[in-house]
Design an enzyme around this catalytic site. Structure first.
Site, short mmCIF file in Angstrom:
data_model
loop_
_atom_site.label_atom_id
_atom_site.label_comp_id
_atom_site.label_asym_id
_atom_site.label_seq_id
_atom_site.Cartn_x
_atom_site.Cartn_y
_atom_site.Cartn_z
N TRP A 134 -5.22 11.56 9.91
CA TRP A 134 -6.57 11.50 10.46
C TRP A 134 -7.06 10.06 10.64
CZ3 TRP A 134 -9.31 8.73 6.97
CH2 TRP A 134 -8.95 8.82 5.63
N ASN A 135 -6.44 9.08 9.99
CA ASN A 135 -7.04 7.74 10.00
C ASN A 135 -6.80 6.98 11.31
OD1 ASN A 135 -4.33 7.58 9.26
ND2 ASN A 135 -4.62 5.84 7.90
N LYS A 158 0.93 18.89 15.11
CA LYS A 158 -0.14 19.46 14.28
C LYS A 158 -1.02 18.30 13.84
CE LYS A 158 -0.91 20.23 9.99
NZ LYS A 158 -2.38 20.01 9.93
N GLY A 209 1.46 10.33 6.36
CA GLY A 209 0.51 10.93 5.43
C GLY A 209 0.77 10.46 4.02
N SER A 210 0.33 11.25 3.08
CA SER A 210 0.41 10.86 1.67
C SER A 210 1.83 11.02 1.14
CB SER A 210 -0.54 11.71 0.82
OG SER A 210 -0.07 13.04 0.73
N GLU A 231 6.29 8.38 6.98
CA GLU A 231 5.56 7.16 6.59
C GLU A 231 4.48 7.59 5.62
OE1 GLU A 231 2.16 4.13 7.95
OE2 GLU A 231 3.36 4.94 9.59
N CYS A 265 -2.98 3.02 5.39
CA CYS A 265 -1.90 3.09 4.41
C CYS A 265 -1.44 1.70 3.98
CB CYS A 265 -0.72 3.89 4.96
SG CYS A 265 -0.11 3.29 6.55
N GLU A 364 -3.52 4.55 -5.07
CA GLU A 364 -3.97 4.24 -3.72
C GLU A 364 -5.48 4.47 -3.63
OE1 GLU A 364 -2.24 4.82 0.79
OE2 GLU A 364 -1.98 6.45 -0.64
#
Length: 466
Positions: A134-135, A158, A209-210, A231, A265, A364
């Protein structure tokens, strides 16, 4: 709930983090709908793979022109869905559509390589699922989808459930230029993502993502030996030696801790400053941080928007509280808009004297926090501190001694190291984007990254008449 987003009655309740208002309700894809999309993608891939890389890239260039025509709408959706300040949203769109050099390098990476009687060509995997964050809801899709498509794969996107309309708008623009079902979109939260990853008819998964989500994807993909490019998170260090250009270092420390409201990130999240310049550095960072204004991203005067959700805001709030309770010095906190019910603003915050006992220096953060500590100024200690993390995405070193900088850079366990700069902003487009340790599995971009989306095949030909 996922990322602070409610899913109710099969719909994503899409809210504006600056106002708390519902901006849309987006239907989640059902299992049956997802399976139909996957089937259509496999059928389309057979024809798409027969086209040459140059033909496929010509389609993609037409698609990016249509994305450019939808730029205003995409900028608006980014601000409404995840709160990005308007200047940053426009900058993301400009980088998204300006991909000519990117595509030229990609086309060259796909050319056959001839070695005597052997020719290496590259085959597509089949259908690639792109699970996007989303970032950076536009550019991150394309960083993964473009090389997948150019390599002859079809792609199913997605988007994060935080930014469903942005993702849908982008895919719709690309679909106007591409053959049917070469790129498609499905919507939903982690349940939808798991269904896609688990499907035997998906041949590769690419995600930003995470680290926690990345580990789940690896576990699900392993039984099918499914290719993955992930990533993931970071806890990037910045080393400021005593001979650094201190004004530039302080400016960059603040800018790249706060960019995108700190929701990057590869944000600078741990700043280690040589003790002989530590006091002056605190003064400079506080001065620069005070120039940032928090507010609704629609207002060009605001340089820091809301955090993506109240849940994410609360995580950062607790990290700051934990740091102060354990002895960190609060140098600065900005004002935030008052009386905006349902919003998720967090003040720009500058902390000094952070330690490894504090969450803000080990977990994080993903928020608008500038956190620093002093160190003895030696190369050995700088390397030790930079590497004391499970992550290894980016890092930066500030010093006028370039030989020292190179020595330290070679020993830092990270995919990108900037010397007197922020690596992602200054690096050449031909470079891959790589995460070491828990920050990545596979990588993307540059020739090395582009090759992750196809598999080499050696064709060896001997003339029987020779």
């Amino acid at each position: 709930m996922g990322q602070g987003v409610a899913v109710d009655g099969g719909f994503i309740i899409n809210t504006n983090p600056a106002t708390g208002e519902v901006v849309s309700k987006v239907k989640c894809s059902t299992a049956e709908e997802i399976d139909k999309v996957i089937k259509a993608a496999n059928e389309a891939q057979e024809t798409w793979a027969l086209k040459s890389p140059s033909e496929r890239i010509a389609f993609l260039k037409k698609g990016l022109k249509e994305v450019d025509r939808q730029a205003d709408k995409l900028v608006e959706w980014m601000i409404l869905e995840m709160g990005k300040p308007i200047a940053e949203a426009k900058e993301e769109l400009e980088g998204t559509v300006d991909k000519d050099e990117f595509l030229d390098i990609l086309e060259k990476a796909l050319e056959p390589q001839v070695y005597g009687s052997s020719t290496i060509i590259r085959d597509p995997f089949g259908v690639v699922a792109v699970l996007s964050p989303w970032n950076f809801p536009v550019d991150e899709i394309l960083l993964l989808a473009l090389p997948a498509l150019a390599s002859g794969n079809t792609v199913i996107i997605k988007p994060s459930e935080v930014v469903p309309e942005t993702g849908a708008c982008l895919v719709k623009a690309l679909q106007t230029a591409l053959p049917p079902n070469v790129i498609q979109v499905v919507q939903g939260d982690g349940v939808v993502g798991a269904h896609i990853v688990g499907s035997p008819d998906i041949h590769m998964v690419a995600m930003t993502g995470s680290s926690a989500t990345g580990r789940k994807i690896i576990e699900m993909a392993a039984p099918q030996m499914k290719r993955v490019v992930l990533e993931m998170g970071g806890k990037d260090p910045m080393i400021v030696f005593d001979d650094a250009d201190m004004d530039k270092a302080a400016h960059d420390a603040v800018k790249y801790s706060l960019s995108n409201t700190g929701q990057v990130c590869c944000s600078i999240e741990r700043i280690y400053v040589a003790e002989s310049i530590y006091d002056e550095f605190q003064t400079l960072t506080t001065k620069y941080a005070a120039e940032y204004k928090v507010g609704n991203g629609m207002d060009p005067a605001n340089t820091v928007g809301p955090m993506v959700s109240q849940g994410q805001r609360n995580i950062v709030r607790e990290q700051v509280k934990d740091a102060v309770a354990k002895g960190a010095k609060l140098l600065h906190q900005s004002e935030v808009p008052e009386h905006v019910e349902g919003s998720s603003f967090h003040p720009v915050t500058v902390l000094a004297d952070a330690t490894e006992s504090m969450d803000v220096f080990t977990k994080e953060t993903f928020g608008p926090v500038v956190a620093m500590a002093k160190f003895d100024g030696s190369e050995a200690e700088a390397i030790r501190l930079a590497n004391k993390t499970e992550y290894g995405l980016g890092s930066s070193i500030y010093t006028k001694d370039l030989e020292k900088a190179r020595r330290v850079a070679r020993r830092i366990g990270a995919g990108q190291v900037g010397i007197n700069c922020y690596a992602i902003e200054a690096m050449d487009i031909a470079c891959p984007w790589v995460g070491h340790k828990h920050s990545g599995y596979g990588f993307h971009s540059g020739v090395d990254g582009f090759h992750q989306f196809s598999i080499p095949k050696s064709i060896v030909m001997v003339d029987p008449s020779a």
